[in-house]
Design an enzyme around this catalytic site. Structure first.
Site, PDB file in Angstrom:
ATOM      1  N   LEU A  90       0.830  -1.199   0.000  1.00 28.99           N
ATOM      2  CA  LEU A  90       0.000   0.000   0.000  1.00 28.99           C
ATOM      3  C   LEU A  90       0.861   1.244   0.000  1.00 28.99           C
ATOM      4  CD1 LEU A  90      -2.719  -1.084   2.607  1.00 28.99           C
ATOM      5  CD2 LEU A  90      -2.688  -1.425   0.126  1.00 28.99           C
ATOM      6  N   CYS A  91       0.476   2.183  -0.840  1.00 25.57           N
ATOM      7  CA  CYS A  91       1.218   3.442  -0.942  1.00 25.57           C
ATOM      8  C   CYS A  91       0.633   4.445   0.045  1.00 25.57           C
ATOM      9  CB  CYS A  91       1.127   3.979  -2.366  1.00 25.57           C
ATOM     10  SG  CYS A  91       1.970   5.554  -2.608  1.00 25.57           S
ATOM     11  N   LEU A  92       1.261   4.540   1.210  1.00 21.49           N
ATOM     12  CA  LEU A  92       0.835   5.481   2.244  1.00 21.49           C
ATOM     13  C   LEU A  92       2.039   6.296   2.699  1.00 21.49           C
ATOM     14  CD1 LEU A  92      -1.284   2.976   4.396  1.00 21.49           C
ATOM     15  CD2 LEU A  92      -2.092   4.428   2.528  1.00 21.49           C
TER      16      LEU A  92
END
Length: 236
Positions: A90-92
């Site tokens: 996940l791109c966080l």
């Protein structure tokens, strides 16, 4: 030696974070590292009330680099949830997609709090998906049963597993009771209809019998009157 020192630093920091999160849990979140690898943590998020995720139990994992806390972890969601793709990095701002925004002071608790916050938002990012609230609620209802098929989930969260199984048992029992009550209600309705119908038939039978008797009596009276007239005419 440098690599070994870094690994020792990561291990010490993660042990400290585990003690911290055990003593002061993150709301709606529970996390624990693998006993065989402290660099891999598994977490569960309990869907908050008044959200599309209410009642859901979402399993995911954090994979920390050997350079932690100087580099951020990879974040994954395992349970279908309607917000994030499953088994996808996940791109966080708190994940390894953004090492430039990472703060070494952030702990596991900080990471999980940020994940939950982003889950409740609708901002798109790499690894997120768009679904309706209806879909999210359906996935929330199915999440417990889905998690039971995951070996690691069963090993790390036995108390949650027991609760899921108990909830499933209760739902099945409620369904059986509802089905049983529905069948009994149908039987009672049919019996009631038969009773009412039988009563009507009985009343109709009594009325018909009485009417037949009256007709017979009238017939005899008419016949007697006719005979009387005939005899009178003969006498005259």
């Amino acid at each position: 030696m440098a690599g070994k020192r870094v690994n020792t630093t990561a291990t010490a920091r993660l042990k400290q974070d585990y003690l911290r999160i055990t003593k002061d849990p993150v709301p709606f979140v529970k996390a624990i590292p693998l006993s065989s690898n402290i660099l891999e943590w598994h977490y569960i998020v309990n869907g908050p009330e008044n959200s599309p995720y209410e009642g859901g139990i979402y399993h995911g994992k954090l994979v920390f680099p050997r350079e932690f806390p100087f580099k951020p972890p990879s974040i994954y969601m395992v349970t279908p949830n309607g917000r994030f793709k499953c088994n996808t990095r996940l791109c966080l701002s708190i994940s390894d997609f953004h090492p430039d925004t990472w703060n070494p002071a952030w702990s596991v608790s900080t990471i999980l709090t940020g994940l939950l916050s982003f889950m409740l938002e609708k901002s798109p990012t790499l690894g997120s998906i768009e679904t309706s609230d209806h879909t999210k609620r359906q996935l929330a209802a199915q999440s417990g049963l889905f998690n039971l098929n995951n070996k690691i989930f069963n090993e790390l969260f036995p108390d949650v597993v027991d609760k899921i199984k108990e909830d499933i048992r209760k739902r099945e029992e409620e369904m059986r009771n509802a089905t049983s009550n529905g069948s009994q209600s149908g039987t009672d309705t049919r019996n009631s209809s038969q009773t009412v119908g039988g009563g009507n038939l009985a009343r109709n039978g009594i009325f018909g019998s009485a009417l037949a008797n009256v007709v017979v009596i009238i017939g005899f009276a008419a016949f007697a009157y006719t005979v009387k007239l005939v005899l009178k005419s003969i006498v005259e």
